[in-house]
Every structure is written in C-alpha cells, then in structure tokens.
Design a protein around this motif. Structure first.
Motif, PDB file in Angstrom:
ATOM      1  N   LYS A   1      65.625 -30.611  30.767  1.00  8.95           N
ATOM      2  CA  LYS A   1      65.453 -31.600  29.708  1.00  8.95           C
ATOM      3  C   LYS A   1      65.141 -30.908  28.379  1.00  8.95           C
ATOM      4  CE  LYS A   1      62.581 -35.229  27.920  1.00  8.95           C
ATOM      5  NZ  LYS A   1      62.451 -34.592  26.623  1.00  8.95           N
ATOM      6  N   LEU A   2      64.277 -29.888  28.437  1.00  7.43           N
ATOM      7  CA  LEU A   2      63.957 -29.157  27.205  1.00  7.43           C
ATOM      8  C   LEU A   2      65.168 -28.375  26.690  1.00  7.43           C
ATOM      9  CD1 LEU A   2      60.404 -27.733  27.966  1.00  7.43           C
ATOM     10  CD2 LEU A   2      61.028 -29.602  26.451  1.00  7.43           C
ATOM     11  N   VAL A   3      65.943 -27.822  27.597  1.00  7.33           N
ATOM     12  CA  VAL A   3      67.097 -27.009  27.171  1.00  7.33           C
ATOM     13  C   VAL A   3      68.175 -27.889  26.548  1.00  7.33           C
ATOM     14  CG1 VAL A   3      68.991 -25.568  27.998  1.00  7.33           C
ATOM     15  CG2 VAL A   3      66.675 -25.164  28.818  1.00  7.33           C
ATOM     16  N   PHE A   4      68.506 -29.003  27.174  1.00 11.45           N
ATOM     17  CA  PHE A   4      69.653 -29.799  26.735  1.00 11.45           C
ATOM     18  C   PHE A   4      69.292 -30.946  25.789  1.00 11.45           C
ATOM     19  CE2 PHE A   4      71.274 -27.930  30.722  1.00 11.45           C
ATOM     20  CZ  PHE A   4      72.310 -27.203  30.164  1.00 11.45           C
ATOM     21  N   TRP A   5      68.061 -31.471  25.887  1.00 12.53           N
ATOM     22  CA  TRP A   5      67.727 -32.627  25.057  1.00 12.53           C
ATOM     23  C   TRP A   5      66.504 -32.395  24.192  1.00 12.53           C
ATOM     24  CZ3 TRP A   5      69.077 -33.324  30.279  1.00 12.53           C
ATOM     25  CH2 TRP A   5      70.350 -33.843  30.464  1.00 12.53           C
ATOM     26  N   GLY A   6      65.980 -31.188  24.178  1.00 12.38           N
ATOM     27  CA  GLY A   6      64.825 -30.875  23.338  1.00 12.38           C
ATOM     28  C   GLY A   6      63.644 -31.530  23.789  1.00 12.38           C
TER      29      GLY A   6
ATOM     30  N   GLY B   1      48.412 -19.051  23.220  1.00 13.63           N
ATOM     31  CA  GLY B   1      47.835 -19.545  21.972  1.00 13.63           C
ATOM     32  C   GLY B   1      48.776 -20.362  21.117  1.00 13.63           C
ATOM     33  N   GLN B   2      49.987 -20.595  21.542  1.00 13.50           N
ATOM     34  CA  GLN B   2      50.946 -21.371  20.743  1.00 13.50           C
ATOM     35  C   GLN B   2      50.747 -22.861  20.985  1.00 13.50           C
ATOM     36  OE1 GLN B   2      53.011 -19.835  18.573  1.00 13.50           O
ATOM     37  NE2 GLN B   2      52.018 -17.946  19.214  1.00 13.50           N
ATOM     38  N   ASP B   3      51.222 -23.658  20.058  1.00 18.37           N
ATOM     39  CA  ASP B   3      51.140 -25.100  20.243  1.00 18.37           C
ATOM     40  C   ASP B   3      52.397 -25.607  20.959  1.00 18.37           C
ATOM     41  OD1 ASP B   3      52.924 -24.734  18.221  1.00 18.37           O
ATOM     42  OD2 ASP B   3      52.042 -26.165  16.824  1.00 18.37           O
ATOM     43  N   ARG B   4      52.442 -26.924  21.192  1.00 16.19           N
ATOM     44  CA  ARG B   4      53.521 -27.517  21.968  1.00 16.19           C
ATOM     45  C   ARG B   4      54.889 -27.304  21.327  1.00 16.19           C
ATOM     46  NH1 ARG B   4      56.809 -31.702  22.583  1.00 16.19           N
ATOM     47  NH2 ARG B   4      57.070 -32.641  24.637  1.00 16.19           N
ATOM     48  N   THR B   5      54.966 -27.372  20.031  1.00 16.79           N
ATOM     49  CA  THR B   5      56.243 -27.212  19.330  1.00 16.79           C
ATOM     50  C   THR B   5      56.852 -25.846  19.596  1.00 16.79           C
ATOM     51  OG1 THR B   5      55.233 -28.551  17.592  1.00 16.79           O
ATOM     52  CG2 THR B   5      57.354 -27.590  17.122  1.00 16.79           C
ATOM     53  N   ASP B   6      56.025 -24.816  19.548  1.00 16.16           N
ATOM     54  CA  ASP B   6      56.527 -23.466  19.820  1.00 16.16           C
ATOM     55  C   ASP B   6      56.951 -23.312  21.278  1.00 16.16           C
ATOM     56  OD1 ASP B   6      56.146 -22.646  17.206  1.00 16.16           O
ATOM     57  OD2 ASP B   6      54.083 -21.986  17.592  1.00 16.16           O
ATOM     58  N   MET B   7      56.182 -23.921  22.191  1.00  9.84           N
ATOM     59  CA  MET B   7      56.547 -23.843  23.612  1.00  9.84           C
ATOM     60  C   MET B   7      57.888 -24.521  23.869  1.00  9.84           C
ATOM     61  SD  MET B   7      53.278 -24.294  25.984  1.00  9.84           S
ATOM     62  CE  MET B   7      51.689 -24.344  25.246  1.00  9.84           C
TER      63      MET B   7
ATOM     64  N   TYR C   1      56.832 -12.212  29.945  1.00 12.54           N
ATOM     65  CA  TYR C   1      57.243 -12.436  28.559  1.00 12.54           C
ATOM     66  C   TYR C   1      56.808 -13.826  28.093  1.00 12.54           C
ATOM     67  CZ  TYR C   1      60.191 -13.750  24.647  1.00 12.54           C
ATOM     68  OH  TYR C   1      60.631 -14.221  23.453  1.00 12.54           O
ATOM     69  N   LEU C   2      57.054 -14.848  28.927  1.00 17.71           N
ATOM     70  CA  LEU C   2      56.691 -16.211  28.540  1.00 17.71           C
ATOM     71  C   LEU C   2      55.186 -16.367  28.361  1.00 17.71           C
ATOM     72  CD1 LEU C   2      59.072 -18.415  30.678  1.00 17.71           C
ATOM     73  CD2 LEU C   2      59.053 -18.143  28.215  1.00 17.71           C
ATOM     74  N   VAL C   3      54.412 -15.789  29.267  1.00 15.73           N
ATOM     75  CA  VAL C   3      52.961 -15.914  29.168  1.00 15.73           C
ATOM     76  C   VAL C   3      52.454 -15.240  27.893  1.00 15.73           C
ATOM     77  CG1 VAL C   3      50.782 -15.175  30.215  1.00 15.73           C
ATOM     78  CG2 VAL C   3      52.567 -16.188  31.627  1.00 15.73           C
ATOM     79  N   VAL C   4      52.936 -14.042  27.613  1.00 13.32           N
ATOM     80  CA  VAL C   4      52.487 -13.323  26.415  1.00 13.32           C
ATOM     81  C   VAL C   4      52.993 -14.014  25.157  1.00 13.32           C
ATOM     82  CG1 VAL C   4      52.701 -11.144  25.165  1.00 13.32           C
ATOM     83  CG2 VAL C   4      52.250 -11.130  27.615  1.00 13.32           C
ATOM     84  N   ARG C   5      54.242 -14.430  25.167  1.00 12.26           N
ATOM     85  CA  ARG C   5      54.849 -15.058  23.982  1.00 12.26           C
ATOM     86  C   ARG C   5      54.212 -16.396  23.651  1.00 12.26           C
ATOM     87  NH1 ARG C   5      56.491 -17.568  20.335  1.00 12.26           N
ATOM     88  NH2 ARG C   5      58.550 -17.705  19.418  1.00 12.26           N
ATOM     89  N   LEU C   6      53.849 -17.172  24.696  1.00  7.83           N
ATOM     90  CA  LEU C   6      53.342 -18.525  24.461  1.00  7.83           C
ATOM     91  C   LEU C   6      51.821 -18.618  24.448  1.00  7.83           C
ATOM     92  CD1 LEU C   6      55.874 -20.500  26.659  1.00  7.83           C
ATOM     93  CD2 LEU C   6      55.880 -20.202  24.182  1.00  7.83           C
TER      94      LEU C   6
END
Length: 130
Positions: A125-130, A54-60, A47-52
């Motif tokens: 870090k991404l989950v709790f502090w963005g 071609g996306q940029d860093r903000t979407d990831m 799911y993560l590979v398909v969803r992400l």
C-alpha cells in the motif's frame, strides 16, 4: 491404528518407513534456504533501522514507499513468514500428535498467512498508493 514402538533399530534400518522422506527433505531445504535469505536481507533491515531512527511518519512513508526498499521488504516479510511457519512446525512435531497436531498446524499456517498478508499488504500500500 497399530501401536509400534519406534526404536533405534527401526530408525537405523533404511528399509523401514519412518516419516515422509520427500516432505522432510523439502522442509529441511526450505528452512535452510529461507534462513540464508534472511541473513542476506539483514543488511536491508539494518539500513532501515538506522535510516529511520528518530524520523517522523512522513519520512518513514517516503523511505518504505520507495520501490527499491518496499518491494524487497515485502519479499522479506513473505520469506520470514515461511521460515516462521517451518520453525514452529519443528516444535509442534516434537510435542503434539494426532488430531491435536493437525489442528494446531492448521492454526499455525493460518497465523503465519495472516501475518504475511497483513505485512505485505501494508508495505505494498505504501509503495503503490503512498
């Protein structure tokens, strides 16, 4: 240390001591359970590979920063590290013995621990502090 030649007769005889039975059983079960959990988490990774793709860093950051994705991903990183350590242990047991084996196993454990802590720390870090 005495030099005993290990033969099929010694291994086949249940009264001889050949290795640590409890540790070997724990290792066997841990390897199979972590492998099965890795297969279950394969859906999340796909799911993560398909969803992400071609996306940029903000979407990831937005996708992985979601608690519904990030926390299971952190658990997966821990389980993969345990599975990796046990898999390398199997290979190291076959080719190394004595003090070299002890040193390399310590380095293997340290490497897996560093990889797990770095990966889990980054995801949390991404989950709790963005």
């Amino acid at each position: 240390m005495r030099d005993t030649v290990i033969t099929k007769d010694i291994i086949a005889n249940p009264k001889t001591h050949y290795g640590n039975a409890k540790a070997s059983t724990r290792h066997f079960i841990t390897q199979r359970v972590t492998g099965a959990i890795n297969i279950l988490f394969l859906g999340l990774l796909l799911y993560l590979v398909v969803r992400l793709a071609g996306q940029d860093r903000t979407d990831m950051v937005a996708v992985i920063g979601s608690a519904w994705i990030g926390l299971p991903l952190a658990v997966l990183i821990a389980i993969v590290a345990v599975h990796m350590r046990n898999g390398m242990r199997d290979t190291l047991e076959d080719y190394l013995h004595g003090r070299v084996y002890s040193l390399v196993m310590m380095l293997n454990t340290l490497f897996c621990l560093v990889i797990a802590l770095a990966g889990i720390g980054a995801v949390l870090k991404l989950v709790f502090w963005g």
